[in-house]
Design a protein around this motif. Structure first.
Motif, mmCIF file in Angstrom:
data_model
loop_
_atom_site.group_PDB
_atom_site.id
_atom_site.type_symbol
_atom_site.label_atom_id
_atom_site.label_comp_id
_atom_site.label_asym_id
_atom_site.label_seq_id
_atom_site.Cartn_x
_atom_site.Cartn_y
_atom_site.Cartn_z
ATOM 1 N N ALA A 195 122.123 24.420 51.042
ATOM 2 C CA ALA A 195 121.020 24.792 49.877
ATOM 3 C C ALA A 195 119.797 25.384 50.703
ATOM 4 N N VAL A 196 118.960 26.732 49.678
ATOM 5 C CA VAL A 196 118.054 27.675 50.539
ATOM 6 C C VAL A 196 116.979 26.680 49.744
ATOM 7 N N PRO A 197 115.655 26.541 50.227
ATOM 8 C CA PRO A 197 114.170 26.667 49.341
ATOM 9 C C PRO A 197 114.138 27.509 48.012
ATOM 10 N N LEU A 198 113.634 27.354 47.315
ATOM 11 C CA LEU A 198 113.093 28.079 46.429
ATOM 12 C C LEU A 198 111.589 28.130 46.292
ATOM 13 N N ALA A 199 111.032 29.729 46.301
ATOM 14 C CA ALA A 199 109.536 29.680 46.030
ATOM 15 C C ALA A 199 109.059 30.611 45.005
ATOM 16 N N PRO A 200 107.884 30.272 44.561
ATOM 17 C CA PRO A 200 107.489 31.325 43.690
ATOM 18 C C PRO A 200 108.159 32.571 43.967
ATOM 19 N N GLY A 201 108.272 33.459 43.021
ATOM 20 C CA GLY A 201 108.930 35.376 42.843
ATOM 21 C C GLY A 201 109.816 35.041 44.098
ATOM 22 N N SER A 202 110.819 33.990 44.282
ATOM 23 C CA SER A 202 111.793 34.771 45.315
ATOM 24 C C SER A 202 113.080 34.923 44.287
ATOM 25 N N ARG A 203 114.015 35.038 44.313
ATOM 26 C CA ARG A 203 115.565 35.736 43.573
ATOM 27 C C ARG A 203 116.592 35.232 44.712
ATOM 28 N N VAL A 204 117.620 33.948 43.720
ATOM 29 C CA VAL A 204 118.660 34.423 45.087
ATOM 30 C C VAL A 204 119.622 34.585 43.907
ATOM 31 N N ALA A 205 120.622 35.198 44.674
ATOM 32 C CA ALA A 205 121.893 35.007 44.100
ATOM 33 C C ALA A 205 123.054 35.353 44.351
ATOM 34 N N ALA A 206 124.229 34.582 44.053
ATOM 35 C CA ALA A 206 125.438 34.020 45.345
ATOM 36 C C ALA A 206 126.255 35.262 44.301
ATOM 37 N N HIS A 207 127.290 35.483 45.273
ATOM 38 C CA HIS A 207 127.709 36.964 45.033
ATOM 39 C C HIS A 207 129.046 36.536 45.180
ATOM 40 N N PHE A 208 130.298 36.665 44.224
ATOM 41 C CA PHE A 208 131.661 35.700 44.209
ATOM 42 C C PHE A 208 133.084 36.667 44.219
ATOM 43 N N SER A 209 134.222 36.472 44.933
ATOM 44 C CA SER A 209 135.117 37.545 45.399
ATOM 45 C C SER A 209 135.067 38.243 43.994
ATOM 46 N N ASN A 210 136.014 36.890 43.435
ATOM 47 C CA ASN A 210 136.659 37.121 41.828
ATOM 48 C C ASN A 210 135.899 36.766 40.697
ATOM 49 N N LEU A 211 134.847 35.722 41.381
ATOM 50 C CA LEU A 211 134.304 35.302 39.868
ATOM 51 C C LEU A 211 132.630 35.897 39.470
ATOM 52 N N GLY A 212 132.576 36.871 40.120
ATOM 53 C CA GLY A 212 131.212 37.754 39.364
ATOM 54 C C GLY A 212 130.007 37.401 40.662
ATOM 55 N N SER A 213 129.152 37.797 39.993
ATOM 56 C CA SER A 213 127.813 36.835 40.543
ATOM 57 C C SER A 213 126.776 36.385 39.639
ATOM 58 N N VAL A 214 125.517 35.126 40.187
ATOM 59 C CA VAL A 214 125.047 34.403 39.713
ATOM 60 C C VAL A 214 123.562 34.951 40.457
ATOM 61 N N THR A 215 122.833 34.999 39.068
ATOM 62 C CA THR A 215 120.948 35.383 39.867
ATOM 63 C C THR A 215 119.773 34.896 39.383
ATOM 64 N N LEU A 216 119.590 34.047 40.129
ATOM 65 C CA LEU A 216 118.664 32.757 39.564
ATOM 66 C C LEU A 216 117.292 34.028 40.132
ATOM 67 N N SER A 217 115.761 33.912 39.367
ATOM 68 C CA SER A 217 114.398 34.700 39.952
ATOM 69 C C SER A 217 113.900 33.179 39.788
ATOM 70 N N ALA A 218 113.020 32.791 40.526
ATOM 71 C CA ALA A 218 111.892 31.652 40.145
ATOM 72 C C ALA A 218 110.306 32.186 39.578
#
Length: 258
Positions: free
Chosen positions: A235-258
């Motif tokens: 797990a990676v820490p979330l800081a104010p203003g940060s953007r986390v994206a998980a890109h999968f080979s067949n399942l698309g992507s999920v992007t979260l912004s703090a």
């Protein structure tokens, strides 16, 4: 002096509500065992339901072998998901309501049929799955400095906080989930990669384990439930203003912004 089950559950929920970390339960309750920890978790769920939350599924934690070795265990933990933990697409992560949040990518199952142990295998588990999604879970331990024992983590509902799902849903038979790859980015920089094999060797094995573990408590995985199978990377820490994206080979992507 150790707390009782109901008092421990109330104390942990109070930490959630107050956005305040506390010392681990085992600091004053050194003989807290897993059975009692799950009783605390179940009591926390009961209290959540009393205040209007709805049970929608469960999550597995510590499914990777590396994390199990770090904690000195040989099996994952289970925890409950409620509708209050769903982070809708496009909604920023509410950091003000979290203590020390971290994000991790997950392979997520949405169940089509009831799955009841014992004796569930990965194959029978996957046959009960309606579709597979990409997901990112936001975990948030209620314990100071993210330091705790396994019973502490179980009592704290597996450090659950929030989760978001990707829009792409795929039938499980169309995927090789052990090879499903994920690339984790933070602010546009790749910080980790993994495949589904990081989750108990195959996410279907994690689902089977969950069904069989619930059976020992007289419970089953119900139709429509969402199952988070466990973090594929650290797990990676979330800081104010940060953007986390998980890109999968067949399942698309999920992007979260703090």
């Amino acid at each position: 002096m150790s707390l009782g089950v109901s008092e421990a559950a109330a104390t942990l929920l109070a930490s959630v509500d107050a956005v305040a970390a506390r010392e681990p339960l085992t600091k004053s309750w050194p003989d807290l065992d897993l059975a009692t920890a799950y009783a605390i978790q179940d009591e926390s769920l009961r209290k959540r339901r009393v205040r209007g939350e709805t049970l929608i599924g469960l999550k597995l934690g510590l499914t990777s072998r590396a994390k199990q070795l770090r904690m000195g265990i040989d099996s994952p933990l289970l925890a409950w998901l409620t509708d209050a933990m769903v982070l809708p697409a496009g909604v920023p992560v509410p950091l003000g309501g979290l203590i020390h949040p971290r994000a991790e990518p997950e392979i997520v199952f949405v169940m089509g049929r009831r799955l009841s142990g014992p004796g569930v295998t990965a194959a029978t588990a996957l046959a009960a799955v309606e579709r597979v999604h990409a997901g990112v879970e936001i975990i948030d331990s209620r314990f100071e400095d993210y330091k705790f024992t396994l019973p502490d983590a179980v009592a704290d509902n597996g450090s659950s906080a929030l989760f978001g799902l990707g829009p792409v849903g795929v039938r499980p038979e169309r995927l090789d989930l052990s090879l499903e790859a994920c690339l984790l980015e933070v602010d546009g920089q790749v910080v980790d990669t993994a495949t589904g094999a990081a989750v108990q060797g195959h996410p279907g094995e994690a689902l089977a384990l969950a069904a069989n573990a619930l059976a020992t408590r007289g419970l089953a995985i119900e139709p429509g439930w969402i199952i988070l199978t466990g973090g594929m990377t650290d797990a990676v820490p979330l800081a104010p203003g940060s953007r986390v994206a998980a890109h999968f080979s067949n399942l698309g992507s999920v992007t979260l912004s703090a």
